[in-house]
Scaffold this motif. Structure first.
Motif, mmCIF file in Angstrom:
data_model
loop_
_atom_site.group_PDB
_atom_site.id
_atom_site.type_symbol
_atom_site.label_atom_id
_atom_site.label_comp_id
_atom_site.label_asym_id
_atom_site.label_seq_id
_atom_site.Cartn_x
_atom_site.Cartn_y
_atom_site.Cartn_z
ATOM 1 N N CYS A 132 31.874 34.199 43.664
ATOM 2 C CA CYS A 132 33.256 34.054 43.194
ATOM 3 C C CYS A 132 34.243 34.605 44.216
ATOM 4 O O CYS A 132 35.290 33.998 44.470
ATOM 5 C CB CYS A 132 33.435 34.767 41.852
ATOM 6 N N THR A 133 33.928 35.744 44.801
ATOM 7 C CA THR A 133 34.800 36.319 45.820
ATOM 8 C C THR A 133 34.940 35.382 47.010
ATOM 9 O O THR A 133 36.044 35.164 47.531
ATOM 10 C CB THR A 133 34.254 37.680 46.273
ATOM 11 N N THR A 134 33.825 34.809 47.453
ATOM 12 C CA THR A 134 33.862 33.861 48.572
ATOM 13 C C THR A 134 34.725 32.652 48.246
ATOM 14 O O THR A 134 35.454 32.140 49.104
ATOM 15 C CB THR A 134 32.444 33.398 48.926
ATOM 16 N N ALA A 135 34.667 32.190 46.992
ATOM 17 C CA ALA A 135 35.406 31.002 46.573
ATOM 18 C C ALA A 135 36.841 31.307 46.154
ATOM 19 O O ALA A 135 37.622 30.372 45.940
ATOM 20 C CB ALA A 135 34.677 30.320 45.423
ATOM 21 N N GLY A 136 37.181 32.584 46.012
ATOM 22 C CA GLY A 136 38.519 32.937 45.549
ATOM 23 C C GLY A 136 38.705 32.762 44.062
ATOM 24 O O GLY A 136 39.844 32.659 43.567
ATOM 25 N N ALA A 137 37.612 32.724 43.301
ATOM 26 C CA ALA A 137 37.668 32.554 41.851
ATOM 27 C C ALA A 137 37.379 33.881 41.163
ATOM 28 O O ALA A 137 36.673 34.728 41.705
ATOM 29 C CB ALA A 137 36.653 31.504 41.397
ATOM 30 N N ALA A 138 37.910 34.041 39.971
ATOM 31 C CA ALA A 138 37.672 35.253 39.184
ATOM 32 C C ALA A 138 36.518 35.033 38.210
ATOM 33 O O ALA A 138 36.433 33.985 37.561
ATOM 34 C CB ALA A 138 38.923 35.637 38.407
ATOM 35 N N LEU A 139 35.619 36.004 38.130
ATOM 36 C CA LEU A 139 34.569 35.997 37.111
ATOM 37 C C LEU A 139 35.161 36.615 35.856
ATOM 38 O O LEU A 139 35.325 37.839 35.779
ATOM 39 C CB LEU A 139 33.353 36.789 37.601
ATOM 40 N N ILE A 140 35.511 35.785 34.880
ATOM 41 C CA ILE A 140 36.274 36.302 33.743
ATOM 42 C C ILE A 140 35.494 36.327 32.433
ATOM 43 O O ILE A 140 36.025 36.760 31.402
ATOM 44 C CB ILE A 140 37.588 35.519 33.522
ATOM 45 N N GLY A 141 34.239 35.890 32.457
ATOM 46 C CA GLY A 141 33.480 35.948 31.219
ATOM 47 C C GLY A 141 32.117 35.322 31.381
ATOM 48 O O GLY A 141 31.741 34.838 32.449
ATOM 49 N N GLY A 142 31.370 35.339 30.285
ATOM 50 C CA GLY A 142 30.039 34.761 30.295
ATOM 51 C C GLY A 142 29.315 35.070 29.007
ATOM 52 O O GLY A 142 29.873 35.652 28.074
#
Length: 348
Positions: A132-142
């Motif tokens: 996610c960091t590499t892609a610029g996305a936030a891990l917001i749940g699961g």
């Protein structure tokens, strides 16, 4: 319940709620490390919120993608190397999003297992956070699910869900024309497709996962677990330059089945197989398994993980942008007026 049997608990049935809670607490720092503009909630709620206006969008269109990592997961489980399979999970989703012209915004994961191993699951989710960091996305749940009776002891499965956004006027593909140049972005090995065939080849060979790799340093298992490359930042940088007309993520089906997905129905392409060198892992698979070139091309990425379609007068500029973001770029062909994918040269 007089006279009935007493004392059973959810844990007796094989589900440990305390382990799930412990995992949530353990992964919170990994999730927080992926925060970006637009994230408004932390892990632990019934849902996760994201503010598109705070992320800088004016007239956004949302784009969603979901995927897994296929039977590459079997190698990760069998070798105990769980550090990078989460990167694969993110990559398979976010690389699809950018083919629509969308910036990945946030990611959610689904982790289902026989019995939750908190340290092992934390390794997997740390890999997801890294992706996610590499892609610029936030891990917001699961979601984490213990399902004894559905999975064998030690087994688990993964699924990922990514949501991105684009301004309405920036959607891809757009205005693809005959004569446009195909720029191939190098892959980092097999990525996450074709692993049922990979595993079949290895099973019929004299090699095990812990054996020295015959085509790279380290063990065979490690070499086949190299994570899927994430092309997001390079592709978005090129997309922001007018002239990028399409992106094709080369996944299952290879170049011959994925490139047509971004071409007009009445157009095709020619691919020069001599334009790039087949990476050693694919040469070994072909030799060891006696796999024909045509089968290789429709099963694996064969060294090209993403294709950018660009007009001839923008090739140098867009190549410079992509290489400036760390990509290895090769002109591998062109769009044609005639439908279908035609190849020249020989990979092997």
């Amino acid at each position: 319940m007089a006279g009935g049997k007493m004392g059973l608990s959810y844990a007796d049935a094989g589900v440990d709620i305390d382990a799930g809670n412990a995992l949530v607490e353990r992964i919170k720092p990994s999730a927080r490390s992926t925060d970006r503009a637009g994230v408004t909630t932390a892990l632990g709620g019934f849902g996760a919120l994201f503010d598109l206006k705070a992320a800088g969008y004016c007239d956004p269109v949302l784009v969603a993608a979901t995927d897994g990592v296929g039977t590459k997961l079997r190698i990760a489980i069998d070798t105990g190397n769980l550090d990078t399979i989460g990167i694969d999970l993110v990559a398979m989703c976010v690389n699809d999003l950018i083919c629509q012209g969308a910036e990945p915004l946030f990611f959610l994961d689904y982790f289902a297992t026989h019995k939750l191993d908190v340290p092992g699951a934390a390794q997997v989710i740390a890999g997801i956070a890294q992706g996610c960091t590499t892609a610029g996305a936030a891990l917001i749940g699961g979601e984490t699910a213990e399902m004894p009776g559905m999975y064998a002891k030690g087994d688990f499965d993964l699924a990922g869900f990514a949501v991105g956004a684009m301004e309405r006027v920036t959607a891809l593909p757009r205005d693809v024309r005959a004569g446009d140049v195909l720029l191939g972005l190098a892959s980092d090995g097999v990525h996450s497709n074709g692993y049922s065939l990979v595993r079949h080849v290895v099973a019929q060979s004299a090699h095990g996962w812990a054996d020295p790799c015959p085509f790279a340093p380290g063990t065979l298992g490690d070499a086949l677990l190299v994570p899927t490359r994430i092309y997001v930042r390079a592709a978005l940088a090129a997309h922001r330059v007018t002239g990028l007309r399409a992106l094709a993520h080369i996944t299952g089906g290879g170049i011959v089945e994925n490139l047509p997905r971004v071409l007009p129905d009445d157009m095709g392409a020619t691919i020069d197989l001599d334009a790039w060198s087949l990476p050693p892992v694919f040469g070994w698979l072909a030799r060891e398994g006696g796999i024909a070139a045509a089968e290789m091309l429709k099963t694996f990425n064969c060294g090209i993980g993403m294709i950018a379609v660009v007009p001839p007068d923008r090739v140098d500029e867009i190549t410079s942008i992509l290489t400036g973001h760390g990509e290895s770029v090769t002109a591998i062909g062109a769009v044609t007026q005639a439908p279908g994918i035609r190849t020249t040269g020989s990979m092997m």
